[in-house]
Design a protein around this motif. Structure first.
Motif, short mmCIF file in Angstrom:
data_model
loop_
_atom_site.label_atom_id
_atom_site.label_comp_id
_atom_site.label_asym_id
_atom_site.label_seq_id
_atom_site.Cartn_x
_atom_site.Cartn_y
_atom_site.Cartn_z
N ALA A 156 0.84 -1.21 0.00
CA ALA A 156 0.00 0.00 0.00
C ALA A 156 0.86 1.25 0.00
CB ALA A 156 -0.91 -0.01 1.22
N THR A 157 0.26 2.33 -0.39
CA THR A 157 0.89 3.65 -0.27
C THR A 157 0.06 4.46 0.71
OG1 THR A 157 1.58 3.55 -2.57
CG2 THR A 157 1.66 5.71 -1.51
N ILE A 158 0.72 4.92 1.75
CA ILE A 158 0.04 5.79 2.71
C ILE A 158 0.24 7.22 2.22
CG2 ILE A 158 0.04 6.67 5.08
CD1 ILE A 158 1.18 3.92 5.91
N VAL A 159 -0.86 7.92 2.06
CA VAL A 159 -0.80 9.33 1.65
C VAL A 159 -1.22 10.16 2.85
CG1 VAL A 159 -1.75 11.08 0.12
CG2 VAL A 159 -1.41 8.75 -0.73
N ILE A 160 -0.37 11.10 3.23
CA ILE A 160 -0.75 12.05 4.27
C ILE A 160 -1.02 13.38 3.59
CG2 ILE A 160 0.01 13.31 6.32
CD1 ILE A 160 1.41 10.82 7.23
N GLY A 161 -2.21 13.92 3.84
CA GLY A 161 -2.58 15.18 3.19
C GLY A 161 -2.91 16.25 4.21
N GLU A 162 -2.47 17.46 3.92
CA GLU A 162 -2.84 18.61 4.77
C GLU A 162 -4.23 19.10 4.35
OE1 GLU A 162 -0.01 21.81 4.74
OE2 GLU A 162 -1.42 23.18 5.74
N VAL A 163 -5.05 19.38 5.33
CA VAL A 163 -6.38 19.93 5.02
C VAL A 163 -6.22 21.43 4.78
CG1 VAL A 163 -8.76 20.21 5.80
CG2 VAL A 163 -7.45 18.20 6.52
N LEU A 164 -6.50 21.84 3.54
CA LEU A 164 -6.37 23.26 3.19
C LEU A 164 -7.64 24.03 3.55
CD1 LEU A 164 -4.90 22.82 -0.42
CD2 LEU A 164 -3.64 23.08 1.73
N LEU A 165 -8.76 23.32 3.49
CA LEU A 165 -10.04 23.98 3.77
C LEU A 165 -11.05 22.94 4.27
CD1 LEU A 165 -11.24 26.86 3.45
CD2 LEU A 165 -12.10 26.14 1.22
N PHE A 166 -11.70 23.27 5.39
CA PHE A 166 -12.81 22.45 5.88
C PHE A 166 -14.12 23.05 5.37
CE2 PHE A 166 -9.80 22.28 9.62
CZ PHE A 166 -9.59 20.91 9.67
N HIS A 167 -15.04 22.20 4.94
CA HIS A 167 -16.41 22.65 4.66
C HIS A 167 -17.31 21.83 5.57
CE1 HIS A 167 -15.39 24.53 0.72
NE2 HIS A 167 -14.50 23.56 0.68
N VAL A 168 -18.10 22.51 6.40
CA VAL A 168 -18.97 21.79 7.34
C VAL A 168 -20.40 22.32 7.18
CG1 VAL A 168 -19.36 21.20 9.75
CG2 VAL A 168 -17.03 21.59 8.96
N SER A 169 -21.32 21.42 6.92
CA SER A 169 -22.73 21.82 6.80
C SER A 169 -23.19 22.41 8.13
CB SER A 169 -23.56 20.59 6.45
OG SER A 169 -24.90 20.82 6.79
N SER A 170 -23.98 23.49 8.05
CA SER A 170 -24.45 24.12 9.29
C SER A 170 -25.34 23.16 10.08
CB SER A 170 -25.17 25.43 8.99
OG SER A 170 -26.13 25.19 8.01
N SER A 171 -25.86 22.11 9.41
CA SER A 171 -26.71 21.15 10.13
C SER A 171 -25.93 20.30 11.12
CB SER A 171 -27.44 20.24 9.14
OG SER A 171 -26.50 19.46 8.43
N VAL A 172 -24.61 20.26 10.98
CA VAL A 172 -23.80 19.44 11.91
C VAL A 172 -22.76 20.29 12.66
CG1 VAL A 172 -24.05 17.26 10.66
CG2 VAL A 172 -22.15 18.77 10.08
N TYR A 173 -22.93 21.62 12.62
CA TYR A 173 -21.92 22.51 13.22
C TYR A 173 -22.57 23.40 14.28
CZ TYR A 173 -18.00 25.81 13.30
OH TYR A 173 -16.93 26.58 13.67
N ARG A 174 -22.02 23.35 15.50
CA ARG A 174 -22.50 24.26 16.54
C ARG A 174 -21.34 24.66 17.44
NH1 ARG A 174 -27.50 22.13 19.25
NH2 ARG A 174 -28.27 22.36 17.13
N GLU A 175 -21.12 25.98 17.55
CA GLU A 175 -20.09 26.55 18.44
C GLU A 175 -18.74 25.88 18.26
OE1 GLU A 175 -21.88 26.30 22.29
OE2 GLU A 175 -23.41 27.77 21.76
N GLY A 176 -18.35 25.70 17.01
CA GLY A 176 -17.01 25.18 16.73
C GLY A 176 -16.89 23.68 16.80
N LYS A 177 -17.98 23.00 17.12
CA LYS A 177 -17.91 21.53 17.25
C LYS A 177 -18.85 20.85 16.25
CE LYS A 177 -16.43 21.58 21.98
NZ LYS A 177 -16.80 21.47 23.37
N ILE A 178 -18.53 19.60 15.98
CA ILE A 178 -19.35 18.81 15.06
C ILE A 178 -20.39 18.05 15.87
CG2 ILE A 178 -19.34 17.02 13.28
CD1 ILE A 178 -17.72 19.53 12.49
N LEU A 179 -21.64 18.14 15.42
CA LEU A 179 -22.73 17.41 16.10
C LEU A 179 -22.75 15.98 15.57
CD1 LEU A 179 -25.50 20.15 15.78
CD2 LEU A 179 -24.06 19.65 17.78
N LEU A 180 -22.69 15.05 16.48
CA LEU A 180 -22.61 13.64 16.08
C LEU A 180 -23.91 13.11 15.49
CD1 LEU A 180 -20.77 11.08 16.24
CD2 LEU A 180 -21.91 10.59 18.41
#
Ligand SMILES: Cc1cc2nc3c(=O)[nH]c(=O)nc-3n(C[C@H](O)[C@H](O)[C@H](O)COP(=O)(O)O)c2cc1C
Length: 213
Positions: A156-180
């Motif tokens: 296998a090849t392990i690829v490590i990638g830097e996250v350049l941009l997060f996109h989070v739907s407002s339906s799962v986002y509250r006060e900086g945290k992800i709603l499970l």
């Protein structure tokens, strides 16, 4: 050896049996639905459950892309090697059948996204598209590649990638945290089994403890 336990030497049981032990033991595994783009501009989409977060500064994730059974590289890896760009799209319950369908071996250059009826959404920093049905997207650029094995089946090849941009739907986002709960995340188990999150409990982290003398 512990009583009532079996010792299995990977060099004796071989790669296929080792794979069964790994995927049955490392459970549940999160699923990254990874979109990439070929140098000719053709999209590609495939799920990966040898996937995890590895750092938060910079935010980084890893996926492990195994070789095809004939030793050739998967399209996802070819594309990442050509331009370093990929999107990790989250997988919710409503899309698991389409995600599973993406894992069929389509010829190189055929975009699984349109084949399985998912919807493309432009990314902002990179060329590979996002999957509109996913509630979270990470736009990533590859930082490192690590080869594991000699390139034959099971390597296998392990690829490590830097996250350049997060996109989070407002339906799962509250006060900086992800709603499970509204995320309805699906995990991969062994074989054709998947898991839903059905019970959650809290466990506070221990405070600094003075060891007893
Ligand atoms: C839920 C799920 C998880 C998977 N995880 C992995 C994985 O971690 N690594 C891998 O190489 N293949 C994994 N696969 C298989 C790939 O998705 C499959 O080989 C796919 O055809 C690769 O597509 P590509 O050639 O377009 O990159 C997984 C398949 C499914 C359904």
């Amino acid at each position: 050896m512990k009583p009532n336990s079996i010792s299995l030497d990977p060099r004796v049981i071989g790669g296929k049996a080792s794979y069964q032990i790994l995927i049955g033991s490392i459970v549940p595994r999160p699923i990254a639905l990874v979109s990439t783009q070929s140098p000719e501009g053709l999209g590609n989409l495939a799920p990966f459950s040898f996937f995890n977060g590895v750092a938060s500064n910079p935010p980084a994730v890893m996926i492990s892309v195994a070789r095809n059974s004939d030793g050739s590289k998967k399209d996802t890896l070819k594309n990442i090697e050509s331009n370093g760009e990929f999107v990790v799209n989250s997988v919710g319950e409503w899309m698991i059948e389409a995600v599973n369908q993406c894992s069929a071996q389509y010829p190189y250059g055929i975009d699984e996204l349109s084949q399985v009826g998912l919807t493309a959404l432009s990314s902002e920093r990179i060329k590979p598209v996002r999957v509109a049905e996913s509630l979270i997207h990470f736009e990533c650029r590859a930082l490192h590649h690590y080869e594991v094995g000699d390139g034959s089946e099971g390597s296998a090849t392990i690829v490590i990638g830097e996250v350049l941009l997060f996109h989070v739907s407002s339906s799962v986002y509250r006060e900086g945290k992800i709603l499970l709960e509204p995320l309805h995340a699906i995990s991969r188990l062994a074989g054709k089994s998947y898991g839903k999150i059905s019970e959650v409990f809290d466990l506070p982290r221990p405070k600094l403890i003075k060891p007893s003398p």
